[in-house]
Design an enzyme around this catalytic site. Sequence first.
Site, PDB file in Angstrom:
ATOM      1  N   SER A  95      -9.977  17.474 -11.472  1.00  0.00           N
ATOM      2  CA  SER A  95     -11.143  18.064 -12.769  1.00  0.00           C
ATOM      3  C   SER A  95     -10.915  18.809 -12.607  1.00  0.00           C
ATOM      4  O   SER A  95      -9.817  19.516 -13.790  1.00  0.00           O
ATOM      5  CB  SER A  95     -12.627  17.683 -12.454  1.00  0.00           C
ATOM      6  N   ASP A 194     -12.749   6.706 -16.631  1.00  0.00           N
ATOM      7  CA  ASP A 194     -13.314   7.884 -16.045  1.00  0.00           C
ATOM      8  C   ASP A 194     -14.010   8.569 -17.208  1.00  0.00           C
ATOM      9  O   ASP A 194     -14.293   8.164 -18.565  1.00  0.00           O
ATOM     10  CB  ASP A 194     -11.919   8.827 -16.470  1.00  0.00           C
ATOM     11  N   HIS A 224     -14.125   8.692 -12.484  1.00  0.00           N
ATOM     12  CA  HIS A 224     -13.351  10.798 -12.277  1.00  0.00           C
ATOM     13  C   HIS A 224     -12.795  11.051 -11.431  1.00  0.00           C
ATOM     14  O   HIS A 224     -11.664  12.188 -10.680  1.00  0.00           O
ATOM     15  CB  HIS A 224     -14.036  11.138 -12.839  1.00  0.00           C
TER      16      HIS A 224
END
Length: 264
Positions: A95, A194, A224
């Site tokens: 991320s 996600d 995610h």
Amino acid sequence: MRIQRRSPDPFFYPGGAIGILLIHGFTGTPSEMRPLGQYLKQRGYTVYCPLLPGHGTSPEEMVETAWPDWWQAVREAYQRLRKEKCERVVAVGLSMGGALALNLAREEELDGIVSLCAPVWLKDKRTLIVDVVRWVIPYLKRRRTKPAHIEEYLVPYDRTPLKSVSSLKRLIRHVCKGLHEVKAPALIIQAEKDETVFPRSASYIYNTIASGDKQIRWFEKSSHIITLDKERERLFREIDAFVKRVADLESTVVSGRRKEFTCD
């Protein structure tokens, strides 16, 4: 080896001359990277995952930090691996950590980069007005939890400083402006389920970086926090294979045995 869950502490696993820098995500901690770190440790790599400033402590501490602080911590972590005499270094970021890893590839010499669900476009529409709202509503309460197999590793805040979300957006803009400068071998990985980042972010990163050696992989069943989700075993194998290839580990095999390196 039993994995310690819910620990926000950084971890460093000494190993061979191939160093792998793991970078956690926004409001996350090294805990979300620990299973991957254990996997890589068992394969002989030197692995380091720092705790970024303002993370793993309290929302009040986080609000006193900004993306340059997080970025500086990543640079210092990279420098530590070099000081450990690791001959090659690969950065793996989840991320926001993926965005920081991409930025590191612009600034430092990397043998490879793995971007996991890195953001270009965020799904939460509230981020569009966060620069205004944060002056009125300083924190946003955590409303949802993750599935149990993910939640058991997390050390989440009960609320997120919106000032920090604004800083995250500035980091994303900064990284996107320089993606064309990224030339290191790259593996771009994206979870199709996600819930935080629009999956098209991965395609944009893949198409924009200047790396001659680049691959993109899609994970159909993952969300995610892909390092903890259902396809993580496949993910770990693909990262290991990428590192071996770009670090040319096969050249260290002598008479059917891998040559041993140390990071003394």
